[in-house]
Design a protein around this motif. Structure first.
Motif, mmCIF file in Angstrom:
data_model
loop_
_atom_site.group_PDB
_atom_site.id
_atom_site.type_symbol
_atom_site.label_atom_id
_atom_site.label_comp_id
_atom_site.label_asym_id
_atom_site.label_seq_id
_atom_site.Cartn_x
_atom_site.Cartn_y
_atom_site.Cartn_z
ATOM 1 N N GLN A 274 0.856 -1.189 0.000
ATOM 2 C CA GLN A 274 0.000 0.000 0.000
ATOM 3 C C GLN A 274 0.893 1.240 0.000
ATOM 4 O O GLN A 274 1.909 1.277 0.704
ATOM 5 N N HIS A 275 0.510 2.240 -0.785
ATOM 6 C CA HIS A 275 1.362 3.412 -0.975
ATOM 7 C C HIS A 275 0.494 4.676 -0.979
ATOM 8 O O HIS A 275 -0.661 4.650 -1.421
ATOM 9 N N TYR A 276 1.071 5.761 -0.479
ATOM 10 C CA TYR A 276 0.343 7.029 -0.406
ATOM 11 C C TYR A 276 1.278 8.175 -0.778
ATOM 12 O O TYR A 276 2.426 8.228 -0.323
ATOM 13 N N TRP A 277 0.766 9.059 -1.623
ATOM 14 C CA TRP A 277 1.522 10.250 -2.019
ATOM 15 C C TRP A 277 0.624 11.470 -1.902
ATOM 16 O O TRP A 277 -0.604 11.364 -1.952
ATOM 17 N N GLU A 278 1.256 12.619 -1.749
ATOM 18 C CA GLU A 278 0.530 13.888 -1.788
ATOM 19 C C GLU A 278 1.159 14.774 -2.842
ATOM 20 O O GLU A 278 2.397 14.918 -2.890
ATOM 21 N N ILE A 279 0.308 15.331 -3.697
ATOM 22 C CA ILE A 279 0.761 16.170 -4.808
ATOM 23 C C ILE A 279 0.182 17.561 -4.614
ATOM 24 O O ILE A 279 -1.037 17.733 -4.509
ATOM 25 N N GLU A 280 1.048 18.552 -4.544
ATOM 26 C CA GLU A 280 0.594 19.927 -4.389
ATOM 27 C C GLU A 280 0.172 20.479 -5.737
ATOM 28 O O GLU A 280 0.967 20.544 -6.677
ATOM 29 N N VAL A 281 -1.096 20.888 -5.822
ATOM 30 C CA VAL A 281 -1.630 21.447 -7.067
ATOM 31 C C VAL A 281 -1.855 22.951 -6.945
ATOM 32 O O VAL A 281 -2.023 23.639 -7.957
ATOM 33 N N GLY A 282 -1.880 23.456 -5.702
ATOM 34 C CA GLY A 282 -2.025 24.896 -5.489
ATOM 35 C C GLY A 282 -3.297 25.460 -6.105
ATOM 36 O O GLY A 282 -4.373 24.877 -6.023
ATOM 37 N N ARG A 331 -17.387 20.641 -3.316
ATOM 38 C CA ARG A 331 -17.377 22.076 -3.060
ATOM 39 C C ARG A 331 -15.964 22.589 -2.802
ATOM 40 O O ARG A 331 -15.697 23.770 -2.953
ATOM 41 N N ASP A 332 -15.099 21.683 -2.357
ATOM 42 C CA ASP A 332 -13.746 22.097 -2.022
ATOM 43 C C ASP A 332 -12.901 22.270 -3.267
ATOM 44 O O ASP A 332 -13.179 21.697 -4.325
ATOM 45 N N LYS A 333 -11.845 23.041 -3.114
ATOM 46 C CA LYS A 333 -10.818 23.131 -4.142
ATOM 47 C C LYS A 333 -9.487 22.847 -3.459
ATOM 48 O O LYS A 333 -8.822 23.759 -2.964
ATOM 49 N N PRO A 334 -9.095 21.569 -3.419
ATOM 50 C CA PRO A 334 -7.906 21.186 -2.654
ATOM 51 C C PRO A 334 -6.635 21.860 -3.173
ATOM 52 O O PRO A 334 -6.455 22.038 -4.381
ATOM 53 N N GLN A 335 -5.767 22.207 -2.248
ATOM 54 C CA GLN A 335 -4.428 22.669 -2.596
ATOM 55 C C GLN A 335 -3.476 21.487 -2.765
ATOM 56 O O GLN A 335 -2.462 21.594 -3.435
ATOM 57 N N LYS A 336 -3.843 20.373 -2.129
ATOM 58 C CA LYS A 336 -3.055 19.144 -2.236
ATOM 59 C C LYS A 336 -3.996 17.972 -2.496
ATOM 60 O O LYS A 336 -5.085 17.912 -1.926
ATOM 61 N N ILE A 337 -3.549 17.055 -3.347
ATOM 62 C CA ILE A 337 -4.304 15.843 -3.644
ATOM 63 C C ILE A 337 -3.563 14.654 -3.046
ATOM 64 O O ILE A 337 -2.360 14.477 -3.279
ATOM 65 N N GLY A 338 -4.279 13.849 -2.259
ATOM 66 C CA GLY A 338 -3.709 12.613 -1.738
ATOM 67 C C GLY A 338 -4.116 11.442 -2.619
ATOM 68 O O GLY A 338 -5.277 11.326 -3.010
ATOM 69 N N LEU A 339 -3.164 10.581 -2.941
ATOM 70 C CA LEU A 339 -3.421 9.407 -3.781
ATOM 71 C C LEU A 339 -2.980 8.163 -3.023
ATOM 72 O O LEU A 339 -1.801 8.010 -2.688
ATOM 73 N N TYR A 340 -3.941 7.277 -2.724
ATOM 74 C CA TYR A 340 -3.663 6.041 -1.997
ATOM 75 C C TYR A 340 -3.815 4.872 -2.957
ATOM 76 O O TYR A 340 -4.879 4.673 -3.547
ATOM 77 N N LEU A 341 -2.738 4.102 -3.120
ATOM 78 C CA LEU A 341 -2.728 2.953 -4.031
ATOM 79 C C LEU A 341 -2.592 1.683 -3.213
ATOM 80 O O LEU A 341 -1.586 1.470 -2.530
ATOM 81 N N ASP A 342 -3.634 0.834 -3.256
ATOM 82 C CA ASP A 342 -3.633 -0.446 -2.548
ATOM 83 C C ASP A 342 -3.486 -1.547 -3.591
ATOM 84 O O ASP A 342 -4.460 -1.953 -4.239
#
Length: 400
Positions: A274-282, A331-342
């Motif tokens: 299982q892996h998790y990353w966070e990507i800043e999209v601003g 409704r949100d506009k995330p500044q960061k996207i979390g991606l979880y890969l199982d």
């Protein structure tokens, strides 16, 4: 069962079996109109035939009941397995929360101890000052107690006798210098005294305690979002930062190929765990984040082996899987996207990493290795030139 069975209509032995009606009959019944053109067999022969049918049915039921038992046992085993997995996961969750609780309890004790030390340091100064004030007050009160009774004496000779023996020396010691009775100056023991205030400051632990403790706690958290290295596609339209953590559209001089939207993939690929990353999209108005099921595929080419989350400047958030787009309502506009890969369950999940709310979850079937894919989005005349950044969480934890 040993009793001879007789026909209720003709009082004859039931020697035949009507296969058409599936019932015992006598010879007279056979010749009657009720059983005309029916098929008959002798009782023994019919019994043997039907016993064979019954045996086949019992064999079927025995086999099927064996399958039922097998399914029941397997289902019980799965229930037990699920309960055991739940208990294991519960213990793991409890252990991780206990680790955080332990850190918080330790930090709470440290901050409280710091407060106690500061309080002790400040109150010691104030206690010394209080002792000095008390000492001088005691001395002054003692003098007052000596002088006050003499003032109330109504016998002049007795007063002057006291004055010569005690009063003169006592009042003279209080004076700053000799003078007439009308302008005598007395030496004050109060003027140089002050009230010490209790002032101490714990810095950010006094005003921003939770934030600073949270920042310190990050250093104890394991695992943290993983770091990745993005491949440099050697494209004139893309710029990958040194170290491979950021990618952006290259600055363009002309408006040619304004809809050209290339991307890249990670150097690393994953097929287990299982892996998790966070990507800043601003504040970027257009971007794509997702996973590709085959690292050898061209990153700029759309394929059914991709699971992608887009922010399209004209359509909002869109989830793409198997080449099909699904609009997402958020409704949100995330500044960061979390991606979880199982990789074990073959699931990819997207999160708003600002508040960890769930955005979407997709299952996939391909067995090929997966890698991260990033597309910085359309150039949009330069307003979308900010990079996509794979966040790195590396903390200097000191002795912790």
């Amino acid at each position: 069962m040993a009793k001879v069975l007789m026909c209720s209509d003709h009082d004859e032995k039931l020697k035949l079996f009507c296969e058409t009606c599936q019932k015992l009959v006598c010879v007279i019944c056979r010749d009657g109109d009720k059983h005309a053109k029916h098929i008959f067999k002798p009782v023994k022969e019919a019994a043997q035939t039907n016993k064979m049918v019954l045996k086949a049915a019992l064999n079927f039921l025995d086999k099927e009941n064996g399958q039922f038992k097998s399914l029941i046992q397997k289902q019980k085993n799965e229930i037990t397995k699920t309960e055991d997995e739940s208990k294991t996961l519960l213990a793991k969750i409890s252990a991780q929360f206990e680790e955080m609780h332990q850190f918080l309890r330790q930090k709470e004790a440290e901050v409280k101890k710091q407060l106690e030390n500061e309080e002790k340091k400040v109150t010691e100064v104030m206690q010394k000052n209080l002792s000095l004030i008390d000492l001088r007050f005691t001395e002054s009160k003692k003098n007052e107690d000596i002088l006050q009774p003499a003032l109330e004496t109504d016998q002049p000779d007795h007063f002057l006798q006291w004055w010569s023996e005690t009063g003169f020396q006592q009042t003279e010691a209080m004076q700053t210098g000799r003078g007439t009775p009308s302008n005598i100056q007395y030496m004050s023991k109060v003027n140089d005294l002050i009230v010490r205030t209790g002032s101490f400051f714990l810095g950010p632990h006094e005003t921003h305690l939770q934030f600073f403790v949270w920042k310190e706690m990050l250093g104890t958290i394991k695992p943290v979002p993983e770091s990745l290295t993005l491949k440099d596609p050697r494209s004139a339209y893309l710029k990958v930062s040194p170290g491979g953590a950021r990618i952006r559209q290259a600055d363009r001089v002309t408006g040619l190929y304004k809809n050209f939207n290339p991307g890249t993939v990670s150097e690393e690929n994953f097929q287990t765990g299982q892996h998790y990353w966070e990507i800043e999209v601003g504040e970027k108005p257009d971007w794509t984040v997702g996973v590709k099921m085959d690292a050898q595929l061209n990153a700029a080419k759309s394929a059914e082996s991709e699971i992608l989350l887009h922010l399209k400047h004209s359509k909002g958030y869109v989830l793409t899987c198997d080449g099909k787009d699904t609009a997402l309502n958020t409704r949100d506009k995330p500044q960061k996207i979390g991606l979880y890969l199982d990789c074990e369950r073959k699931q990819a999940s997207f999160y708003n990493a600002d508040n960890m709310s769930h955005l979407a979850q997709i299952n996939y079937k391909l067995m090929k290795p997966c890698c991260l894919t990033l597309v910085p989005g359309l150039y949009l005349g330069g307003i979308n030139c900010d990079p996509l950044t794979v966040c790195s969480y590396k903390f200097n934890t000191g002795n912790r």
